[in-house]
Design a protein around this motif. Sequence first.
Motif, PDB file in Angstrom:
ATOM      1  N   LEU A  81       0.861  -1.179   0.000  1.00 40.26           N
ATOM      2  CA  LEU A  81       0.000   0.000   0.000  1.00 40.26           C
ATOM      3  C   LEU A  81       0.895   1.227   0.000  1.00 40.26           C
ATOM      4  N   GLN A  82       0.505   2.233  -0.752  1.00 40.79           N
ATOM      5  CA  GLN A  82       1.188   3.513  -0.693  1.00 40.79           C
ATOM      6  C   GLN A  82       0.213   4.540  -0.149  1.00 40.79           C
ATOM      7  N   LEU A  91      -5.247   5.436  -0.669  1.00 40.22           N
ATOM      8  CA  LEU A  91      -4.155   4.465  -0.624  1.00 40.22           C
ATOM      9  C   LEU A  91      -4.045   3.799  -1.991  1.00 40.22           C
ATOM     10  N   GLN A  92      -2.841   3.736  -2.506  1.00 39.18           N
ATOM     11  CA  GLN A  92      -2.603   3.038  -3.763  1.00 39.18           C
ATOM     12  C   GLN A  92      -2.178   1.616  -3.452  1.00 39.18           C
ATOM     13  N   VAL A  93      -2.599   0.671  -4.267  1.00 39.44           N
ATOM     14  CA  VAL A  93      -2.210  -0.729  -4.090  1.00 39.44           C
ATOM     15  C   VAL A  93      -1.307  -1.157  -5.239  1.00 39.44           C
ATOM     16  N   ASP A 116      -8.980  -5.183   3.293  1.00 36.63           N
ATOM     17  CA  ASP A 116      -9.787  -5.313   4.511  1.00 36.63           C
ATOM     18  C   ASP A 116      -9.014  -4.807   5.725  1.00 36.63           C
ATOM     19  N   TRP A 117      -7.757  -5.186   5.833  1.00 37.73           N
ATOM     20  CA  TRP A 117      -6.930  -4.750   6.958  1.00 37.73           C
ATOM     21  C   TRP A 117      -6.752  -3.241   6.944  1.00 37.73           C
ATOM     22  N   ALA A 118      -6.454  -2.679   5.781  1.00 38.36           N
ATOM     23  CA  ALA A 118      -6.238  -1.232   5.674  1.00 38.36           C
ATOM     24  C   ALA A 118      -7.501  -0.458   6.040  1.00 38.36           C
ATOM     25  N   TYR A 122      -6.349   2.107   8.741  1.00 37.54           N
ATOM     26  CA  TYR A 122      -6.104   3.454   8.218  1.00 37.54           C
ATOM     27  C   TYR A 122      -7.372   4.223   7.858  1.00 37.54           C
ATOM     28  N   LYS A 123      -8.484   3.523   7.771  1.00 34.30           N
ATOM     29  CA  LYS A 123      -9.769   4.141   7.454  1.00 34.30           C
ATOM     30  C   LYS A 123      -9.692   5.056   6.223  1.00 34.30           C
TER      31      LYS A 123
END
Length: 177
Positions: A81-82, A91-93, A116-118, A122-123
């Motif tokens: 993720l960026q 967020l870029q993947v 899912d985790w992000a 990080y919302k």
Amino acid sequence: MLELYSDRLRLRTVVASDWDNFLFTHSNEKLNEFVRKPQSENAIREKFERVLTSKEFVEGEWLLTVIEQVHDQAFVGFIGLQNSDAEMQQLQVGYMLHPDAQGQGFATEALKAIVDWACLVYKPHKFIAYCVAPNIASTKVLENCGFVREGLLRENCKIGEQWFDDCIYGLLAAERC
């Protein structure tokens, strides 16, 4: 140390012993066909050192993880993720799989897990992905994970001496989380 699990995969923090796999994925011509012209080993080593020492997920930084199979810890690839735009909560993947792991649904499974985790950690408001137009396999992964093609940037990516159109994909976190 970050560890995420899905049915078949473990995503974990990159460690020094991952160098050989990092070098392979970043220098292999076929794997980089739709990403970049492979760089020198020194340039790849510098990138690897930044990954190892990166501690804060600030704007512009990548959080890279290793993808491994759960049952035998076999290397599958990398996914990251960026923090591409903190103000816009975007967020870029990005991901790259070893040739032996391609075509088995691992990229889709890993992307769903990290998204899912992000969402929890990080919302974000939105996830973004760039994919050169001829990269049909990556297009399928993104679409299988709910990403929608939102645009086309003509001749936006130069790999070697060839220009490629970049497809922009987006996934609103509200549609996933």
